[in-house]
Every structure is written in C-alpha cells, then in structure tokens.
Design an enzyme around this catalytic site. Sequence first.
Site, PDB file in Angstrom:
ATOM      1  CE  LYS A  53      45.119  42.792  47.210  1.00 37.57           C
ATOM      2  NZ  LYS A  53      45.934  41.785  47.879  1.00 37.57           N
ATOM      3  CD  GLN A  97      47.410  38.851  46.216  1.00 41.02           C
ATOM      4  OE1 GLN A  97      47.537  40.040  46.501  1.00 41.02           O
ATOM      5  NE2 GLN A  97      46.361  38.157  46.594  1.00 41.02           N
ATOM      6  CG  ASP A 120      49.217  42.441  52.819  1.00 36.65           C
ATOM      7  OD1 ASP A 120      48.009  42.679  52.652  1.00 36.65           O
ATOM      8  OD2 ASP A 120      49.958  41.999  51.930  1.00 36.65           O
TER       9      ASP A 120
HETATM   10  N1  GUN Z   1      45.905  36.813  49.514  1.00 38.51           N
HETATM   11  C1  GUN Z   1      44.608  36.805  49.938  1.00 38.51           C
HETATM   12  N2  GUN Z   1      44.361  37.907  50.679  1.00 38.51           N
HETATM   13  C2  GUN Z   1      45.509  38.612  50.729  1.00 38.51           C
HETATM   14  C3  GUN Z   1      45.867  39.845  51.350  1.00 38.51           C
HETATM   15  O1  GUN Z   1      45.069  40.523  52.021  1.00 38.51           O
HETATM   16  N3  GUN Z   1      47.157  40.236  51.148  1.00 38.51           N
HETATM   17  C4  GUN Z   1      48.057  39.509  50.434  1.00 38.51           C
HETATM   18  N4  GUN Z   1      49.300  39.974  50.312  1.00 38.51           N
HETATM   19  N5  GUN Z   1      47.748  38.361  49.854  1.00 38.51           N
HETATM   20  C5  GUN Z   1      46.482  37.922  49.998  1.00 38.51           C
END
Ligand code: GUN
Length: 283
Positions: A53, A97, A120
């Site tokens: 990311k 996350q 998100d």
């Molecule tokens: N963990 C797995 N997928 C995601 C996501 O799309 N966003 C976040 N913040 N954590 C995750």
Amino acid sequence: MSKIINGKEIAQSVKDNLKEKVLQFEKDYGRKITLAVILVGENPASQVYVKNKITATEYVGMKSLSFRLPENATEREVSDLVTSLGADDNVDGILVQLPLPKHLDENKILALIPASKDVDGFLAENVGNLLLGLPTTVACTPFGVLQMLKYEGIELTGKNAVVIGRSNIVGKPMAMLLLKENCTVTICHSKTVNLKGVCKNADILVAAIGKPKFVTADMVKEGAVVIDVGINRTENGLVGDVDFEAVKEIASYISPVPGGVGPMTIAMLLENTYICATKRENK
Ligand code: GUN
C-alpha cells in the site's frame, strides 16, 4: 474457455490515471495528498499488504505516513495516534490495517477515524451512505471488483448476482454495489441451504468466503462471470476461493489469484484517498 480478467493491468491503468489527478491536486492546492497507515503488531500478511500500500501510494505521487506500533500496544496508544491523525489538517486519509491484535477493540478504534478520512469505507456513516445511495467511500475490495466488471464492459442490469460471504469488508458492501447496478442480488453464507443450487443460478458469482478452491465447476453456470476475492495461503502457495483450472473452462470471465482482485484493492484505496482529499478541500 473464459477470458481471464487481468486485475494487475486494470489496477495499473487506475493508478496511472490517478497520477495525473494527484499532480493536478498538488498544483491546485499547493500540498501533497497524504495517507497515514497504521500497522499494529507483526502479522506477516499485514506487513506485506501495508508495504504494498505504501509503495503504491508513493507511485501515484501521494505522501505516505507510516506508523508501526508493537503487538502489545495499549488501546490508549493506538486511540491517541488515530485521534491525533484525525485532527491533523495535513492528513487526508487514515488506514488502520486489520486485523488488530486481539486485546484491541477494532470497532472502538475505527470509530475514532473521522468519516471524511475513512479511506477504507468501514465506518457506519459511510456504510450507511452506501446503503442510501449517497456519495461516499466504499470498501476497497468490493469497489475494485465493480471497477473490474465495468472495465470489461460486463452488463450488470437485470443479472442474477450471487455473493458468497457476508463480511462487513467484502460481502455486504459488494451486495449493495451490485444492487445499485440493478442486479438481483443473493448473499450466501455458511448457513445457506442448497448453496450449490443458488450459485448455479448466478450470472455474476463473487466468491469471498476464505476457503481455498471452495467454488467448484459444478457450482458454476455456463457463461457466468466469476470473481475470486479469496487469498488463501496454502502449502501450494496463494490459492483463491475458486477452483480456477476447472471453472475457467465454464465461465465467460474469471479473475485469477494472484493478479486479480488483490491489485485492484490497493488501486481503490488510492482512489478513495483522492476522493477524501478532494472532498476535504471543497467542503
Ligand atoms: N485487512 C484486510 N483487508 C483490509 C482492508 O481492505 N483494509 C484494512 N484496513 N485492513 C484490511
């Protein structure tokens, strides 16, 4: 034999498009779009996701702020960090996350993110906006799946769409997006009776159940569009929720794992960050 949907290529085109918009934003507002990413603990998969990311954020010309807290961080420490980033005018988006270590209350911590910085699309306010059909940030994975379907020019209106999985992150928002596109939507889950029969009726089948090769060829209608959201780490490497080799002989379109939905999720995170930044400048 299906057309294989190349998520990597579609994500690249989304990112290259964004690059130009991000540059224009910087010219218009005299600052860089900034995404703050918080990783708590040592979950190896999360470490890889967060690294990818951050790399992608910088690729499109945004600034990334990376915060790593130890596995035993207290709820107070994480909350204080989220709160201070929420109040920081230079921060456009905040990503915590998931999963968080078990002793932390995920819902409580996420609720501290201002809805305007919810890249998100996880917050109740933004999920509610999605349900109401109002402009909002939408969870990155389902948002990415929709872009894949649109990029391929797949007709959605009037189609039977079946989503396997009812998570807040994928299944539920995916169903809402497909409904908005005029699909007739069914959500399946572990308690669904005759799951095979329901899936067999799908024109669009989205598998987000987290079980390797769960969707077998006998569950798929001839010519269906099959999107595989699963990322399962097995001793044979990364495997999706769909038995790719068998299903690709039946479907009209299929997304592979890896190289399908995964890269799209990251591209849509950046799109959401851009949306948040633009909205904050124009409020
Ligand atoms: N963990 C797995 N997928 C995601 C996501 O799309 N966003 C976040 N913040 N954590 C995750």
